[in-house]
Design an enzyme around this catalytic site. Structure first.
Site, PDB file in Angstrom:
ATOM      1  N   CYS A   1      19.062 -37.461  39.900  1.00  0.00           N
ATOM      2  CA  CYS A   1      19.798 -38.488  39.150  1.00  0.00           C
ATOM      3  C   CYS A   1      20.811 -37.855  38.206  1.00  0.00           C
ATOM      4  O   CYS A   1      21.791 -38.498  37.825  1.00  0.00           O
ATOM      5  CB  CYS A   1      18.830 -39.382  38.382  1.00  0.00           C
ATOM      6  SG  CYS A   1      17.610 -38.503  37.435  1.00  0.00           S
TER       7      CYS A   1
ATOM      8  N   HIS B   1      14.725 -38.797  33.091  1.00  0.00           N
ATOM      9  CA  HIS B   1      15.628 -39.437  34.054  1.00  0.00           C
ATOM     10  C   HIS B   1      16.990 -39.637  33.417  1.00  0.00           C
ATOM     11  O   HIS B   1      17.095 -39.876  32.216  1.00  0.00           O
ATOM     12  CB  HIS B   1      15.043 -40.788  34.480  1.00  0.00           C
ATOM     13  CG  HIS B   1      15.983 -41.610  35.307  1.00  0.00           C
ATOM     14  ND1 HIS B   1      16.437 -41.200  36.521  1.00  0.00           N
ATOM     15  CD2 HIS B   1      16.558 -42.816  35.073  1.00  0.00           C
ATOM     16  CE1 HIS B   1      17.240 -42.128  37.019  1.00  0.00           C
ATOM     17  NE2 HIS B   1      17.339 -43.122  36.151  1.00  0.00           N
TER      18      HIS B   1
END
Length: 1043
Positions: free
Chosen positions: A162, A593
């Site tokens: 990500c 993340h």
């Protein structure tokens, strides 16, 4: 350091995706443990992550078990000993009869199992991750994999990537950068002469990035796969110790590679001149450092790309920059003294794209590992860089001196104020004005007067009767209720508890006289002269001190205002930078993340790029998730663009984005256009193959014509049942798809049962637990901000007393949903559920009735969405659009309410805002009509004819409320008041004469109101949160009262 949180209820997301994200955020690889945390958080990913990362371990709440009558014959009999629960009494009975299966016990058992599984988490961390489902397996609906018009595409996360998506999306949305990458080319002789490994790698990466950008521009897919570009990066970043990458590390490396790749093109014309490199021109600037070190002055110019900023100890971005630009003390008068050290930095050249790297990690010496800094840091949408430029050095140094002087004065004033507000020499200190007031009260108190023993006894008796003893309270609970009959149940409970505590404390104390209880301390002897003198002095001193305190507070407020406005000088607002992208990190130092918020110029709003998901966002959401201080999420990198770049992007995007993208696609090289066409052709082939595969897996019945369906007699038996089942298949399947995530969670909790007793036992366990959960939710007391019916179709059925057979079949059908193909267990349970579904015959379920219930729930959701949309539009003052939605919500809701008061939503709420919206719109139309400008008059007449009059006639029924009747009268009077006005010309009066008959009496005309635009249905989580936000907004407004 990456993982993937996912917003609730996003389209195409599933339990496995949520599980993968939790693994990456927390670093925990035990699936059962993560699923338990997710369930305990009620499906909220961020809550679940907080549970795990903050070492809080709340017990997962387990609903009581249940087994239905119709489905019981289909489910395994070895687990059917649990009592059937059809109402609240049975629910209580089940908990009494089966104490071992009460929620607390079940939660304790689960907690024990989780702890046992947690011991293996260290081993699980090293296991390879389960391969994700292919795109068609995850996204069976066309909307889930096909791009919607010109909507930006997402990027597939292929395992802890990500960080790549967040950075690449931020850069791609810069038109100048996109143009440079897509237009990159090298002469053939340069390609052939490039022999170094680094050069070849950079060229290869540039070519892959070109292909990726071309697809992001012209693909028909909803998201692209960056695997090819990532493979080249993995060779550089590959590390066994750190499988996830840092955004700043990757961005540094990416800019280095791009700079080297573009330098090859620059060298063709001007060898070695880096100033001509477009990457340097776009992303790199320079700053001058001037300083004093051990009495010696120094000065040097340096180049920067990403400018690093410390976060700890600062409240906002300007404070961070000020701290980075000034270190120590710069005093030229004492530059020769070795005791002085300091330096200042000044930007001499700012790049068009200015990137700030926020340092949110620090090394904890005691723990021997890095820690994330979660403190709040605010940053603006527009940043003025004038105060940091070398050309403004003299002015800024003067302002810094002034700021320093003001802050010193502020400290002095605050110290003075503190001496007043914390007065005294001992450990306990109090505000001086209050102390003087206490002394005034003391000397004004009259001395205590002795009372007789009889009076004392009588007073004590009365006092004891006033406050009952513990025995009284326990033996006479009704007496408390009588005194609190006007209070709520919670308040009554609070009063009872308070009475118990007070009476208990009285019993422990020694008997005291009434005088001791009621009289306050007072002087023994004080003369009138003494009293007057002391009161006069104390009062004067108190007034003087209060004035001093007030003056100090006002001075501090003025200085604060001066500090805040120090750099608001228009001369220092000539170099604005607009916030383009915010890269956010959620998690801890060792796992987390990344996603990005990027400002979309054509749409004039923020978008959230979270791997494959690209959704509309807002500055408020960006603030919540980026500023930090609340959760483990905070901004890690800020990308600002100069005002020139922002204006150029806005000019470029004046045309519709679809046309702009089409122009860019047409400007691509033939090779890249062919590459896009090939990928789109493959997409169509994949779609055809998928459709064919699904049709082979699940052969569908040929639909019977409507006439045949109507001609079927009641004696047709199984044939009629099959046709009815086919006719409701789409609605019930749609409701199963809506509840997919909740069903998946129920399946996820059956790991133990599946391993020990097989698939049928797992299905039975999931079925019972899910029914119990939904049953309890259906019994919760509703609030204005919460409507549980929006969460699940079965809550709607249970609250409206749907037949048990309808409830059971609906739940079983949800476990048979084809979209639950996450893993082997889900597929096995789905197959068994389908088999049992096929065994339920027409004698078990009336399919016509089943169809009607699903039609009602579908209409209920439609009414809710129309209502919410209408209220949102009303709050945004879009009255024309709002009225249409509210009218349709009201009309559809009326059909539901005919079947029961709990079938629809609040009729009074829709009526209130329909009425308010109509009155507002009537004001608009009337104002336009009397403006006498032809265009405005036409617009006003159009609003009246197309919206107001049809809506008024729909409202004017036999059961019209007094409020609606009054509103219609107000609107009619407004238009009638224009009759005979001297300032209105004859032509306008003639138009008014044509309008009034329809306005005053339209009972014979056909009412036609255009249906509002179709709205994409929301997931339960999105719909519930949207409902809560809207209802909280309207109920929180004092002007809004729902009668």
């Amino acid at each position: 350091m990456t993982a993937e949180p996912r917003a609730r209820g996003g389209g195409g997301e599933d339990c496995q995706v949520l599980l993968n994200q939790m693994k990456e955020i927390t670093g925990i690889q035990d699936s059962a443990f993560l699923l338990a945390a997710l369930k305990a958080a009620d499906g909220d990913l961020m809550e679940a992550v907080t549970f795990l990362t903050e070492d809080s371990s709340p017990e997962p709440v387990q609903s009581p078990v249940w087994e239905g009558s119709t489905v019981s014959k289909q489910l395994p009999q070895d687990v059917s000993a649990v009592p059937t629960l059809h109402n609240q009494d049975n629910l209580c009975t089940a908990n009494t009869v089966r104490p071992l299966e009460s929620p607390k016990t079940l939660a304790a058992e689960r907690d024990t199992a989780e702890r046992a599984q947690d011991t293996h988490s260290a081993e699980n961390k090293n296991r390879s991750k389960r391969k994700r489902c292919e795109v068609w397996g995850e996204n069976p609906k066309e909307d889930d994999w096909r791009r919607a018009g010109d909507w930006p595409v997402g990027m597939k996360n292929i395992g802890n990537t990500c960080w790549f998506s967040a950075v690449i999306q931020s850069l791609f949305q810069l038109p100048e950068f996109r143009r440079l990458v897509l237009g990159y080319s090298l002469p053939q002789n340069v390609l052939e002469s490039c022999c170094s490994h680094t050069g070849k790698r950079n060229i290869a990466f540039m070519q892959e990035l070109q292909c990726l950008f071309a697809l992001m521009l012209g693909t028909w897919r909803k998201f692209v796969d960056p695997s090819a570009a990532l493979e080249l990066l993995r060779d550089v970043f590959r590390s066994a110790e750190q499988p996830q990458q840092d955004v700043s590390e990757f961005t540094h490396k990416l800019l280095d590679w791009l700079e080297d790749a573009f330098q090859l093109t620059v060298n063709v014309t001007s060898s070695g001149d880096k100033s001509e490199n477009p990457m340097v021109q776009l992303f790199y600037g320079t700053f001058l450092t001037e300083g004093v070190h051990e009495g010696n002055t120094f000065s040097k110019i340096e180049t920067f790309g990403q400018y690093p900023l410390q976060v700890n100890g600062y409240r906002n971005l300007n404070e961070c920059l000020e701290g980075a630009m000034v270190e120590g003390e710069m005093d030229e008068a004492t530059a020769s003294q070795s005791v002085k050290y300091g330096q200042e930095r000044w930007f001499t050249k700012l790049p068009p794209v200015l990137t700030f790297e926020l340092s949110r990690f620090e090394f904890n010496q005691s723990l021997g590992q890095p820690e994330k800094i979660h403190t709040k840091l605010e940053f603006p949408q527009t940043m003025y860089m004038d105060r940091y430029l070398y050309c403004n050095k003299d002015l800024i140094q003067m302002k810094r001196e002034e700021m320093k002087r003001l802050k010193e004065k502020m400290v002095t004033l605050q110290q003075k104020l503190e001496r007043y507000m914390e007065y005294g020499s001992g450990p306990a200190r109090f505000p001086l004005p209050d102390m003087l007031q206490y002394v005034l009260e003391f000397i004004a108190t009259k001395p205590a007067v002795a009372v007789s023993s009889a009076q004392s006894s009588q007073t004590t008796l009365l006092h004891s009767q006033d406050k009952p003893t513990v025995v009284d309270v326990l033996s006479q609970p009704n007496s408390i209720q009588e005194r609190t009959d006007t209070r709520t149940e919670d308040e009554a409970c609070f009063v009872a508890n308070s009475s118990l505590q007070q009476s208990s404390s009285l019993e422990l104390q020694a008997p005291v006289s009434a005088a001791d209880l009621s009289e306050r301390p007072a002087p023994h002897v004080v003369s009138e002269e003494e009293l007057n003198l002391v009161q006069t002095c104390l009062q004067r001193w108190r007034n003087e001190i209060e004035q001093d305190v007030q003056d100090l507070k006002e001075s501090i407020a003025r200085i604060n205002l001066s500090i805040e406005q120090m750099y608001c000088d228009p001369l220092l607002q000539q170099v604005p930078y607009r916030l383009h992208a915010v890269l956010v990190h959620e998690g801890q130092a060792n796992a987390g993340h990344y996603w990005a918020f990027i400002y979309d110029q054509p749409r004039k709003r923020w978008l959230k790029y979270n791997d494959i998901s690209v959704t509309e966002s807002s500055w408020e959401e960006l603030e919540r998730e980026s500023f930090g201080g609340l959760r483990n999420a905070s901004a890690y990198c800020l990308m600002y663009i100069s005002d020139q770049v922002s204006r150029a992007a806005a000019d470029e995007d004046e045309a519709p984005e679809a046309r702009q993208f089409q122009k860019e696609v047409e400007a691509l090289s033939p090779e890249l256009r062919h590459y896009i066409q090939e990928d789109n052709w493959r997409l169509e082939q994949e779609a055809e193959d998928w459709d064919e595969e699904q049709s082979c897996k699940m052969p569908q019945m040929e639909p019977s014509p409507t006439s045949e369906l109507q001609d079927l007699s009641s004696e047709s038996g199984p044939e009629q049942s099959s046709v009815c089942e086919q006719s409701v298949h789409s609605l019930s399947s749609e409701h199963a798809r809506i509840a997919k995530e909740q069903t998946a969670k129920a399946i996820a909790n059956t790991a133990d049962a599946y391993e020990k007793n097989g698939v049928e036992a797992a299905l039975c366990k999931a079925f019972r637990e899910e029914y119990s959960r939904l049953y309890l939710l259906s019994k919760e007391t509703p609030t204005p901000q919460n409507d549980a019916r929006l969460q699940h179709v079965l809550i709607y059925f249970l609250q409206n007393n749907a037949p048990q057979q309808v409830v059971e079949r609906t739940l079983l059908e949800q476990f048979a949903d084809k979209n639950l193909s996450y893993d082997e267990r889900s597929i096995s349970i789905m197959k068994v559920a389908r088999a049992k579904l096929s065994e339920i015959g027409p004698e078990d379920v009336d399919m016509e009735e089943y169809k009607r219930w699903h039609e009602d729930y579908s209409l209920f959701r439609k009414v809710s969405i129309y209502l919410l949309t209408g209220l949102e539009l009303y709050q945004n003052r879009k009255y024309q659009e709002s009225l249409t939605y509210l009218v349709y919500a009201y009309q559809s809701n009326t059909k539901l309410l005919l079947k029961g008061t709990n079938r629809g939503v609040s009729e009074s709420l829709i009526a209130l805002y329909r009425r308010k919206c109509l009155l507002k719109l009537n004001e608009v139309a009337a104002s336009l009509f009397v403006s006498c400008e032809e265009a405005h008059v036409s617009e006003g007449v159009s609003i009246l004819n197309e919206l107001i009059i049809p809506c008024m006639h729909l409202m004017n029924s036999f059961e019209i409320s007094r409020e609606d009747l009054d509103a219609i009268e107000v609107m009619r009077n407004r238009w009638c008041s224009y009759l005979g006005r001297e300032d209105m010309d004859a032509k306008l009066q003639m138009k008014l004469g044509e309008l009034l008959p329809r306005l005053l009496d339209g009972s014979t005309e056909v009412i036609v109101l255009k249906e509002p635009p179709k709205i994409r249905p929301n997931s339960p989580y999105d719909l519930c949160s949207r409902f809560a936000a809207v209802m909280e907004s309207i109920h929180g407004a004092s002007a809004v009262t729902v009668k």
